[in-house]
Design a protein around this motif. Structure first.
Motif, PDB file in Angstrom:
ATOM      1  N   PHE A   6      28.205 -13.024  37.756  1.00  0.00           N
ATOM      2  CA  PHE A   6      29.137 -13.286  36.831  1.00  0.00           C
ATOM      3  C   PHE A   6      28.328 -13.880  35.541  1.00  0.00           C
ATOM      4  CE2 PHE A   6      32.149 -13.551  40.377  1.00  0.00           C
ATOM      5  CZ  PHE A   6      32.902 -12.732  40.193  1.00  0.00           C
ATOM      6  N   TYR A   7      29.240 -13.639  34.621  1.00  0.00           N
ATOM      7  CA  TYR A   7      28.544 -13.958  33.326  1.00  0.00           C
ATOM      8  C   TYR A   7      29.937 -14.430  32.308  1.00  0.00           C
ATOM      9  CZ  TYR A   7      28.931  -9.556  30.858  1.00  0.00           C
ATOM     10  OH  TYR A   7      29.439  -8.430  30.303  1.00  0.00           O
ATOM     11  N   VAL A   8      29.735 -15.098  31.311  1.00  0.00           N
ATOM     12  CA  VAL A   8      30.914 -15.462  30.479  1.00  0.00           C
ATOM     13  C   VAL A   8      30.941 -15.038  29.199  1.00  0.00           C
ATOM     14  CG1 VAL A   8      32.365 -17.510  29.376  1.00  0.00           C
ATOM     15  CG2 VAL A   8      31.776 -17.643  32.098  1.00  0.00           C
ATOM     16  N   ALA A   9      32.213 -14.589  28.735  1.00  0.00           N
ATOM     17  CA  ALA A   9      31.871 -13.720  27.265  1.00  0.00           C
ATOM     18  C   ALA A   9      32.905 -15.118  26.639  1.00  0.00           C
ATOM     19  CB  ALA A   9      32.726 -12.418  27.090  1.00  0.00           C
ATOM     20  N   MET A  16      38.247 -17.082  26.501  1.00  0.00           N
ATOM     21  CA  MET A  16      36.784 -17.117  27.130  1.00  0.00           C
ATOM     22  C   MET A  16      37.442 -16.283  28.414  1.00  0.00           C
ATOM     23  SD  MET A  16      34.590 -20.601  26.895  1.00  0.00           S
ATOM     24  CE  MET A  16      35.699 -21.416  28.045  1.00  0.00           C
ATOM     25  N   ARG A  17      36.363 -15.424  28.711  1.00  0.00           N
ATOM     26  CA  ARG A  17      36.641 -14.684  30.053  1.00  0.00           C
ATOM     27  C   ARG A  17      35.202 -14.468  30.812  1.00  0.00           C
ATOM     28  NH1 ARG A  17      35.246  -9.590  28.051  1.00  0.00           N
ATOM     29  NH2 ARG A  17      35.065  -9.672  25.783  1.00  0.00           N
ATOM     30  N   LYS A 123      18.648 -24.323  37.137  1.00  0.00           N
ATOM     31  CA  LYS A 123      18.592 -22.743  36.935  1.00  0.00           C
ATOM     32  C   LYS A 123      18.447 -22.598  35.163  1.00  0.00           C
ATOM     33  CE  LYS A 123      21.040 -21.377  40.768  1.00  0.00           C
ATOM     34  NZ  LYS A 123      22.299 -20.888  41.636  1.00  0.00           N
ATOM     35  N   GLY A 124      17.965 -21.683  34.644  1.00  0.00           N
ATOM     36  CA  GLY A 124      18.048 -21.356  33.285  1.00  0.00           C
ATOM     37  C   GLY A 124      19.603 -20.949  32.800  1.00  0.00           C
ATOM     38  N   VAL A 125      19.789 -21.569  31.800  1.00  0.00           N
ATOM     39  CA  VAL A 125      21.339 -20.938  30.996  1.00  0.00           C
ATOM     40  C   VAL A 125      20.915 -20.722  29.541  1.00  0.00           C
ATOM     41  CG1 VAL A 125      23.589 -21.875  30.450  1.00  0.00           C
ATOM     42  CG2 VAL A 125      22.496 -22.972  32.298  1.00  0.00           C
ATOM     43  N   PHE A 126      21.356 -19.388  29.390  1.00  0.00           N
ATOM     44  CA  PHE A 126      21.034 -18.802  27.939  1.00  0.00           C
ATOM     45  C   PHE A 126      22.231 -18.404  27.282  1.00  0.00           C
ATOM     46  CE2 PHE A 126      17.454 -18.291  30.848  1.00  0.00           C
ATOM     47  CZ  PHE A 126      16.387 -18.912  30.185  1.00  0.00           C
ATOM     48  N   LEU A 127      22.465 -18.690  25.936  1.00  0.00           N
ATOM     49  CA  LEU A 127      23.502 -18.160  25.307  1.00  0.00           C
ATOM     50  C   LEU A 127      22.897 -17.115  24.281  1.00  0.00           C
ATOM     51  CD1 LEU A 127      26.123 -20.319  23.383  1.00  0.00           C
ATOM     52  CD2 LEU A 127      25.027 -18.550  22.001  1.00  0.00           C
ATOM     53  N   TYR A 128      23.636 -15.795  24.283  1.00  0.00           N
ATOM     54  CA  TYR A 128      23.374 -14.832  23.601  1.00  0.00           C
ATOM     55  C   TYR A 128      24.322 -14.634  22.480  1.00  0.00           C
ATOM     56  CZ  TYR A 128      20.212 -13.444  27.434  1.00  0.00           C
ATOM     57  OH  TYR A 128      19.193 -13.385  28.344  1.00  0.00           O
ATOM     58  N   HIS A 129      23.926 -14.362  21.165  1.00  0.00           N
ATOM     59  CA  HIS A 129      24.736 -13.947  20.071  1.00  0.00           C
ATOM     60  C   HIS A 129      24.012 -13.179  19.043  1.00  0.00           C
ATOM     61  CE1 HIS A 129      23.216 -16.840  16.878  1.00  0.00           C
ATOM     62  NE2 HIS A 129      23.053 -17.397  17.850  1.00  0.00           N
ATOM     63  N   GLU A 130      24.917 -12.430  18.172  1.00  0.00           N
ATOM     64  CA  GLU A 130      24.418 -11.687  17.470  1.00  0.00           C
ATOM     65  C   GLU A 130      23.854 -12.251  16.283  1.00  0.00           C
ATOM     66  OE1 GLU A 130      26.142  -7.610  16.513  1.00  0.00           O
ATOM     67  OE2 GLU A 130      27.986  -8.697  16.666  1.00  0.00           O
ATOM     68  N   ASP A 131      22.706 -11.684  15.746  1.00  0.00           N
ATOM     69  CA  ASP A 131      21.792 -12.279  14.631  1.00  0.00           C
ATOM     70  C   ASP A 131      22.573 -11.483  13.453  1.00  0.00           C
ATOM     71  OD1 ASP A 131      20.132 -13.370  12.745  1.00  0.00           O
ATOM     72  OD2 ASP A 131      18.201 -12.182  13.495  1.00  0.00           O
ATOM     73  N   ARG A 156      28.424 -16.759  15.191  1.00  0.00           N
ATOM     74  CA  ARG A 156      29.540 -15.836  14.733  1.00  0.00           C
ATOM     75  C   ARG A 156      29.729 -14.745  15.574  1.00  0.00           C
ATOM     76  NH1 ARG A 156      30.737 -17.477   9.554  1.00  0.00           N
ATOM     77  NH2 ARG A 156      28.880 -18.711   8.560  1.00  0.00           N
ATOM     78  N   GLY A 157      31.075 -14.578  15.646  1.00  0.00           N
ATOM     79  CA  GLY A 157      31.607 -13.467  16.621  1.00  0.00           C
ATOM     80  C   GLY A 157      31.580 -13.963  18.013  1.00  0.00           C
ATOM     81  N   THR A 158      31.621 -12.851  18.949  1.00  0.00           N
ATOM     82  CA  THR A 158      31.453 -13.152  20.477  1.00  0.00           C
ATOM     83  C   THR A 158      30.111 -13.458  20.888  1.00  0.00           C
ATOM     84  OG1 THR A 158      33.248 -11.603  20.723  1.00  0.00           O
ATOM     85  CG2 THR A 158      31.937 -12.028  22.752  1.00  0.00           C
ATOM     86  N   CYS A 159      29.827 -14.361  21.817  1.00  0.00           N
ATOM     87  CA  CYS A 159      28.681 -14.687  22.478  1.00  0.00           C
ATOM     88  C   CYS A 159      28.903 -14.631  23.917  1.00  0.00           C
ATOM     89  CB  CYS A 159      28.084 -16.146  21.838  1.00  0.00           C
ATOM     90  SG  CYS A 159      29.153 -17.630  22.465  1.00  0.00           S
ATOM     91  N   PHE A 160      27.682 -14.770  24.509  1.00  0.00           N
ATOM     92  CA  PHE A 160      27.577 -14.677  25.963  1.00  0.00           C
ATOM     93  C   PHE A 160      26.673 -15.768  26.642  1.00  0.00           C
ATOM     94  CE2 PHE A 160      28.100 -10.677  24.022  1.00  0.00           C
ATOM     95  CZ  PHE A 160      29.071 -10.010  24.328  1.00  0.00           C
TER      96      PHE A 160
END
Length: 308
Positions: A6-9, A16-17, A123-131, A156-160
């Protein structure tokens, strides 16, 4: 489902989902996960045609010396041409999947909220978002970064949010990483991993350094303050005050006394409960409150029964 995770959007303006990815992902096949994130953002997989030349043009300014100028190039220009040739040869050796992954990751910014270790408990936790500078600010993602000890981020916008862990493949001496479950429950700012991440940044001095760099880069009056909205309340703050406004609908007809209301302030957060119902518990303040301010705010909470 044993191989999936699972990951979170976290959209900027929707709930959030929790998302299930149906297969195992390691550092050796991460392209499948990055493609899924791009699809969530409504973006197609990148075609590899022309990618090598585009990356080459970004890495070196080949326009300085055109093909017809090579014979008259000076020594410095010849060195540049040789470096360009080496880069071209290196890019030719990269397979299409690696090339697509490299190009796709250039469209994302990645924040390592917690770095992984071989200790499975960390564990490693990483946040991805658009540049990008376009789209609405993602305040919830900013608040999560604040809870992990980071200065405010322009997200900005959706991140994960995704989590990784180190593991050893059979007959391998060095560990590699794989993606593992990160759920909505893990997004609670009171979760232990947030506290661990913040403490690690505090103890290393990294938090103080990055906070100082962030403040020094601000223009006068330019400090963004965390704020938010939910079904029950909206809140905003300045450097001196926090204002929480509860939407009247859920409380129509309720009569409450001081004994029915619990308000707690900590150095970084605000908690409000009406009888058995928690109204507010995830508000993270933009800065730490002084002890005197906490005492003053607590004394003011005695008058809150007047809002019902």
């Amino acid at each position: 489902m044993a191989d999936g995770f699972f990951y979170v959007a976290i959209p900027a303006d929707e709930a959030m989902r929790q998302v299930y990815f149906p297969s195992q992902v390691t550092e050796l096949n991460d392209l499948s996960f990055i493609r899924a994130l791009r699809a969530e953002l409504g973006k197609e997989a990148l075609a590899t045609d022309g990618l090598r030349q585009k990356l080459l043009e970004e890495l070196v300014d080949s326009s300085r010396v055109g093909p017809n100028q090579r014979a008259t190039a000076n020594a410095l220009q010849k060195d540049m041409l040789q470096e360009e040739d080496r880069l071209r040869d290196a890019l030719q050796k990269v397979d299409n999947d690696q090339l697509e992954l490299l190009a796709s990751m250039r469209t994302f910014k990645v924040i390592a909220l917690r770095n992984p270790t071989q200790d499975s408990a960390k564990k490693g936790v990483f946040l991805y978002h658009e540049d990008t500078q376009e789209g609405p600010v993602n305040q919830r993602a900013t608040n999560l970064c604040l809870a992990a000890g980071f200065p405010p981020q322009d997200i900005r916008g959706t991140c994960f949010l995704s989590q990784t862990e180190d593991f050893f493949e059979r007959d391998c001496l060095k560990p590699i990483w794989r993606r593992c479950d990160f759920t909505l429950q893990d997004c609670n700012e009171n979760a232990q991993w947030f506290k661990d991440a913040r403490r690690a940044r505090d103890e290393s001095g990294l938090k103080q350094k990055e906070d100082a760099e962030w403040f020094s880069g601000l223009k006068d009056g330019g400090a963004p303050m965390a704020e938010g909205d939910s079904d029950l309340y909206a809140w905003k703050q300045t450097s001196d005050e926090v204002e929480v406004v509860f939407h009247p609908g859920p409380f129509t007809g309720i009569r409450a006394t001081k004994k029915d209301i619990v308000v707690k302030f900590s150095r970084r957060s605000l908690f409000v409960r009406l009888r058995g119902r928690v109204l507010c518990q995830d508000v993270v303040l933009a800065g730490e409150a002084e002890r005197g301010e906490i005492a003053q705010m607590s004394s003011m909470s005695n008058s809150m029964s007047n809002i019902f």
